[in-house]
Design a protein around this motif. Sequence first.
Motif, PDB file in Angstrom:
ATOM      1  N   ASP A  75      51.573  50.798  42.168  1.00 12.69           N
ATOM      2  CA  ASP A  75      51.688  52.253  42.188  1.00 12.69           C
ATOM      3  C   ASP A  75      51.562  52.849  40.788  1.00 12.69           C
ATOM      4  O   ASP A  75      51.940  53.993  40.559  1.00 12.69           O
ATOM      5  N   VAL A  76      51.050  52.057  39.852  1.00 13.47           N
ATOM      6  CA  VAL A  76      50.837  52.514  38.481  1.00 13.47           C
ATOM      7  C   VAL A  76      49.404  52.175  38.096  1.00 13.47           C
ATOM      8  O   VAL A  76      48.954  51.038  38.287  1.00 13.47           O
ATOM      9  N   ALA A  77      48.682  53.148  37.553  1.00 13.70           N
ATOM     10  CA  ALA A  77      47.296  52.920  37.139  1.00 13.70           C
ATOM     11  C   ALA A  77      47.252  51.908  35.987  1.00 13.70           C
ATOM     12  O   ALA A  77      48.150  51.895  35.137  1.00 13.70           O
ATOM     13  N   PRO A  78      46.238  51.059  35.937  1.00 16.12           N
ATOM     14  CA  PRO A  78      45.114  50.957  36.881  1.00 16.12           C
ATOM     15  C   PRO A  78      45.375  49.997  38.044  1.00 16.12           C
ATOM     16  O   PRO A  78      44.477  49.682  38.806  1.00 16.12           O
ATOM     17  N   PHE A  79      46.633  49.519  38.158  1.00 13.36           N
ATOM     18  CA  PHE A  79      46.938  48.501  39.170  1.00 13.36           C
ATOM     19  C   PHE A  79      47.050  49.076  40.577  1.00 13.36           C
ATOM     20  O   PHE A  79      47.202  48.316  41.539  1.00 13.36           O
ATOM     21  N   ASP A  80      46.973  50.415  40.682  1.00 13.99           N
ATOM     22  CA  ASP A  80      46.927  51.009  42.017  1.00 13.99           C
ATOM     23  C   ASP A  80      45.564  50.817  42.662  1.00 13.99           C
ATOM     24  O   ASP A  80      45.386  51.089  43.852  1.00 13.99           O
ATOM     25  N   ASN A  81      44.604  50.331  41.891  1.00 20.40           N
ATOM     26  CA  ASN A  81      43.270  50.026  42.403  1.00 20.40           C
ATOM     27  C   ASN A  81      43.238  48.553  42.821  1.00 20.40           C
ATOM     28  O   ASN A  81      43.422  47.666  41.986  1.00 20.40           O
ATOM     29  N   PRO A  82      43.002  48.267  44.091  1.00 19.45           N
ATOM     30  CA  PRO A  82      43.019  46.866  44.543  1.00 19.45           C
ATOM     31  C   PRO A  82      41.976  45.993  43.845  1.00 19.45           C
ATOM     32  O   PRO A  82      42.163  44.781  43.739  1.00 19.45           O
ATOM     33  N   LEU A  83      40.888  46.607  43.356  1.00 21.27           N
ATOM     34  CA  LEU A  83      39.885  45.822  42.645  1.00 21.27           C
ATOM     35  C   LEU A  83      40.472  45.221  41.370  1.00 21.27           C
ATOM     36  O   LEU A  83      40.150  44.084  40.994  1.00 21.27           O
ATOM     37  N   VAL A  84      41.341  45.980  40.710  1.00 24.51           N
ATOM     38  CA  VAL A  84      41.976  45.493  39.491  1.00 24.51           C
ATOM     39  C   VAL A  84      42.937  44.349  39.815  1.00 24.51           C
ATOM     40  O   VAL A  84      42.980  43.331  39.103  1.00 24.51           O
ATOM     41  N   ARG A  85      43.696  44.498  40.885  1.00 25.95           N
ATOM     42  CA  ARG A  85      44.628  43.428  41.252  1.00 25.95           C
ATOM     43  C   ARG A  85      43.869  42.150  41.640  1.00 25.95           C
ATOM     44  O   ARG A  85      44.271  41.040  41.307  1.00 25.95           O
ATOM     45  N   GLN A  86      42.752  42.323  42.330  1.00 25.54           N
ATOM     46  CA  GLN A  86      41.938  41.156  42.666  1.00 25.54           C
ATOM     47  C   GLN A  86      41.374  40.509  41.405  1.00 25.54           C
ATOM     48  O   GLN A  86      41.317  39.273  41.292  1.00 25.54           O
TER      49      GLN A  86
END
Length: 410
Positions: free
Chosen positions: A284-295
């Motif tokens: 819930d914090v940018a940029p980790f709210d983007n699933p592409l970044v977590r992947q």
Amino acid sequence: MSFDRGSVSRRSLIQAATLAAGWNSLAKPTGSAQNTTPLPEELVIDLAGGPDNLDPALARSVRDWSIVHSIYDSILDLGADGSLVPLAAERFEMLDDLTFEVVLRENLAFHDGNPVLADGIERSIAHVQQSEGPAAQNFRVIERVEVDDDLTARIVTSQPAPWLPSQLAVWMVLFPEGTTPDSFETAPVGSGPFRFVSREAGDHILLERNPDYFSPSAKGQPLAERVRFRFVPESTTRITDLAAGAAHLIDSVPQDQARAVVDGGGKIVEAPVLGTSFLRVVNDVAPFDNPLVRQALNHAIDAETIGAALVSSEVRRLASLPPDERAIGFDADLAPFAFDPDRARELLAEAGLADGFETRLQYTGGGVDAVMQAIAANLADVGITVSIETTELATFNGSWQDPDSAPLRY
């Protein structure tokens, strides 16, 4: 990113595998030949840090439990194979889907001489429920405790809770009436194999053998007249202490320092432990709210190589938090992310972060410095610059939901 610690890793042990189980660390099997041998005067154990809490309801770490379960007994204990066995309880039985009956052993006593009675079960459960500890929510399934007589109580739940006994074994310890939050920390009184003597903040805790401890006990009997838990943050100092005979047991031996222990005449014991180590990534914090970044993070970290080199040869990469079929929620059909830094860079570019970004990673020490450095190096290789922070366990746990805390936590 997660991996299975097939053997003790973050808490590799010197000369005693049972320390990983915490409360079994200072006991020997009853009936052994050692029972006729005079006990050593003092056993010295170097821990990677002091306990964060001696309040049993707030204990969260192996080093907390090592001390807590030396002072206190629960109604149940966890055996070497993970099975539940009676401890202060003579009998523990599930009467129906909502009711557990406990019959305590006769003639048990607290260290202050007061008897261990069934009302102590009600007192202990209420303490956990009212705490802010890790088991408080789970204990709220307990609707009431019915005390039938001095030794018998029934634990009644609001819904079926077959998992509850294992929680009772860890967090529901028995303590006398009049115990306060302050006395938990400064003068704890239990009924376990060791009695509290003294505590010097930041240096050590001293316990002495409880001469009235019952036998046979699932924990065994004390290994020494006294045990001194010393708090030694530096792993090289702990290893030196062991080699010099200043410590008899040490914990948290980094994999890359294991050879120094053996060369110094020590012995490393890796006991099989089912568990999961993971890097928490906020969503819930940018940029980790983007699933592409977590992947991308999952593809960027070579968990298996890091684990094998720095933790244990038994480490394997997991697809999810449940490590195998013994854990609720395990799905054998899931496959873990492959280590693929090129794919990680592609995902970051797709997320608009081709030039990378900066972030923070927080952990609690305990001999995993090299692991954190390796993770940071993997992330740097795909353009993510990581600032590594270390903090005390109590602060770490207390800030778990703080939006200003580090987005990555180990």
